[in-house]
Design a protein around this motif. Structure first.
Motif, PDB file in Angstrom:
ATOM      1  N   GLN A 288      -8.386   3.225   5.427  1.00 47.51           N
ATOM      2  CA  GLN A 288      -7.842   4.522   5.785  1.00 47.51           C
ATOM      3  C   GLN A 288      -7.399   4.555   7.247  1.00 47.51           C
ATOM      4  O   GLN A 288      -6.438   5.250   7.590  1.00 47.51           O
ATOM      5  CB  GLN A 288      -8.875   5.611   5.511  1.00 47.51           C
ATOM      6  N   GLY A 289      -8.083   3.824   8.115  1.00 43.14           N
ATOM      7  CA  GLY A 289      -7.628   3.709   9.496  1.00 43.14           C
ATOM      8  C   GLY A 289      -6.262   3.058   9.571  1.00 43.14           C
ATOM      9  O   GLY A 289      -5.385   3.495  10.328  1.00 43.14           O
ATOM     10  N   ALA A 290      -6.069   2.005   8.757  1.00 42.78           N
ATOM     11  CA  ALA A 290      -4.754   1.351   8.706  1.00 42.78           C
ATOM     12  C   ALA A 290      -3.711   2.289   8.114  1.00 42.78           C
ATOM     13  O   ALA A 290      -2.547   2.299   8.537  1.00 42.78           O
ATOM     14  CB  ALA A 290      -4.844   0.071   7.880  1.00 42.78           C
ATOM     15  N   GLY A 291      -4.135   3.124   7.142  1.00 43.35           N
ATOM     16  CA  GLY A 291      -3.203   4.090   6.568  1.00 43.35           C
ATOM     17  C   GLY A 291      -2.760   5.126   7.580  1.00 43.35           C
ATOM     18  O   GLY A 291      -1.589   5.538   7.594  1.00 43.35           O
ATOM     19  N   LEU A 292      -3.680   5.563   8.451  1.00 45.44           N
ATOM     20  CA  LEU A 292      -3.313   6.507   9.502  1.00 45.44           C
ATOM     21  C   LEU A 292      -2.336   5.871  10.482  1.00 45.44           C
ATOM     22  O   LEU A 292      -1.362   6.507  10.910  1.00 45.44           O
ATOM     23  CB  LEU A 292      -4.568   6.983  10.235  1.00 45.44           C
ATOM     24  N   THR A 293      -2.573   4.604  10.829  1.00 46.13           N
ATOM     25  CA  THR A 293      -1.647   3.898  11.723  1.00 46.13           C
ATOM     26  C   THR A 293      -0.262   3.808  11.101  1.00 46.13           C
ATOM     27  O   THR A 293       0.760   4.034  11.770  1.00 46.13           O
ATOM     28  CB  THR A 293      -2.187   2.497  12.019  1.00 46.13           C
TER      29      THR A 293
END
Length: 503
Positions: free
Chosen positions: A163-168
């Motif tokens: 999800q952190g990568a999705g936010l990026t």
């Protein structure tokens, strides 16, 4: 856990000379000139007096106290005092004097006073008209969606990293549109008022049910209501007028043209929200829905009556469930130095300072946990997106300032501390990340606690600070700017602390 820790941030601006900004350097040097003149004349008494004055002025200019220097506090206090004398810090709704005018015209205080909400063109199968928020003072347009996220309480490191990568990916996609200026995530958490549960019990309670069963159900409802916490989450996309106007030329100009241009951005943002951030539901708010969200932002206790009206409207179409924009704001609001007063409620806001060691994804959850009945917590996490050309210039300037500062320390024999070395390394890595296609983001977070006026708001503010520290961050009260902070955190209208001074 290293993959789920956010620590790739650096100072927004790096001072050229031992970390000093340009105005600070000029003020420090200018006030030291009289001491140099006294030294050249060998007037030792006068030199001592000038040195004392220079040390005092340097302290007032350089030493921050609760986020501002002494001169910064002086300027803010003078502006607040002038606003109080002129009546700018006090708001009274036109409806309280019987002069509300058009019901569709928003009557909001402070930073929200220049906002107009338009109905966008019909979209989709159900022909929904999404609310388009225009902020005249800072020349921005915004749209807001209510979202439902499963949360991160049970997520493992892999899911958090995903999800952190999705936010990026979402932020980089917003930057590539060359339209989105800021992405705002707003979360409001309040003890459940039980409005939906009461409506469900009225519909499903059998008139011939035994008294014992009725008492048990009522007792369970009261117990669950006291234990439950209701959370509302919004995402707001902000686009500046100077960018949107160019894009709207292809769609017919005017509000409809801008709304159609925003619709393309909304579709792209929604796709990334669902795919990268696991958002289950994304509902772009209409004007009545947004007005209700604003009203419950100012007065959390009004939500139960709004839910009752919506339920009654489903049975009787003659019942009006909508909150008119003329009455969506508070009936009265007053800005104090350390809190903001609105209707029957008081609020205190604090910024959240990122720790040097980084922040774990989901670490802000304790900030949203209310500690008392009728207490509400709000959290704004903002992601301002810098234009590529501005990002390149600022990164180059920051890197040059970092190099100059390091050389000056070396020549002066001042040892560079580990904290400074880490900050320098992060500053130099920004250029590499920009070159590989990443956007330059300037994130910040603000938390707000709201409590009834019958309670002592200072105690709730202390609990908010304690919750922020418990989450691993450092709080910084937004004294003299509590109204702007409340507007940004409690009302999903796209207001920003970065633009508060412009409005």
């Amino acid at each position: 856990m290293g993959s789920v820790v956010y620590d790739e941030y650096a100072k927004d601006r790096t001072g050229y000379f031992f970390g000093l900004s340009g105005p600070q350097l000029i003020a420090t040097v200018a006030t030291g000139i009289p001491a140099v003149w006294a030294l050249s004349r060998q007037q030792w008494g006068l030199l001592l007096g000038f040195l004392v004055a220079w040390a005092l002025i340097a302290t007032l200019v350089l030493v921050p106290i609760a986020g501002r220097t002494a001169f910064g506090w002086l300027g803010a206090t003078l502006r607040h005092t002038a606003g109080g004398i002129a009546g700018w810090t006090r708001f009274r709704a036109r409806a309280t004097t019987g002069q509300s005018g058009e019901l569709d015209e928003a009557d909001l205080p402070g930073a929200l006073s220049a906002i107009t909400v338009h109905d966008g063109p019909p979209q989709g199968i159900d022909q929904r008209r999404v609310a388009i928020i225009q902020h005249h003072a800072v020349r921005t347009w915004a749209v807001t969606a209510a979202i439902t996220h499963p949360g991160l309480a049970t997520a493992d490191a892999t899911e958090r990293a995903s999800q952190g990568a999705g936010l990026t990916t979402l932020l980089n996609a917003c930057a590539r549109t060359e339209l989105v200026d800021e992405l705002l995530f707003t979360v409001r958490s309040v003890p459940d008022d039980g409005a939906e549960r009461d409506q469900w019990m009225r519909r499903h309670q059998h008139p011939d049910a035994p008294d014992l069963a009725r008492q048990v159900n009522q007792g369970l409802a009261q117990l669950l209501t006291r234990a439950a916490v209701r959370t509302e989450t919004f995402v707001t996309v902000v686009v500046p007028e100077r960018r949107l106007a160019r894009e709207a030329r292809e769609y017919g100009r005017g509000v409809d043209g801008r709304a159609r241009a925003l619709a393309m951005v909304m579709a792209e943002v929604e796709e990334h929200l669902r795919a990268g951030l696991r958002i289950r539901d994304v509902e772009w708010l209409t004007s009545p829905q947004l007005a209700a969200a604003v009203r419950t932002g100012f007065a959390p206790g009004d939500r139960a009556s709004i839910v009752d009206a919506l339920t009654a409207h489903a049975v009787n179409p003659n019942v009006n469930p909508d909150v008119p924009w003329a009455m969506a704001g508070p009936s009265g609001a007053d800005l104090a130095i350390r809190h903001y007063s609105h209707d029957a409620w008081n609020s205190i806001s604090a910024t959240i300072k990122l720790p040097a060691r980084g922040a774990v994804i989901g670490a802000l959850a304790p900030v949203l946990a209310p500690t008392e009945p009728e207490e509400r917590r709000c959290l704004l996490v903002s992601f301002p997106i810098m234009a590529q050309s501005t990002a390149d210039k600022q990164t180059a300037s920051a890197e040059w300032a970092a190099d100059m500062g390091e050389e000056l320390r070396a020549k002066a024999g001042v040892k560079t501390r580990a904290k400074d070395r880490i900050a320098l390394a992060r500053t130099r890595s920004l250029d590499t990340r920009l070159a590989t296609g990443n956007a330059l983001i300037r994130p910040y977070a603000v938390a707000t606690v709201t409590a009834p006026k019958t309670q002592r708001i200072a105690e709730y503010g202390r609990r908010l600070d304690s919750a922020i520290r418990h989450a691993g961050f450092a709080p910084l009260r937004l004294d003299l700017a509590q109204d702007a902070a409340f507007a940004a955190t409690a009302t999903p209208l796209g207001t920003s602390l970065l633009r508060a001074t412009e409005s």
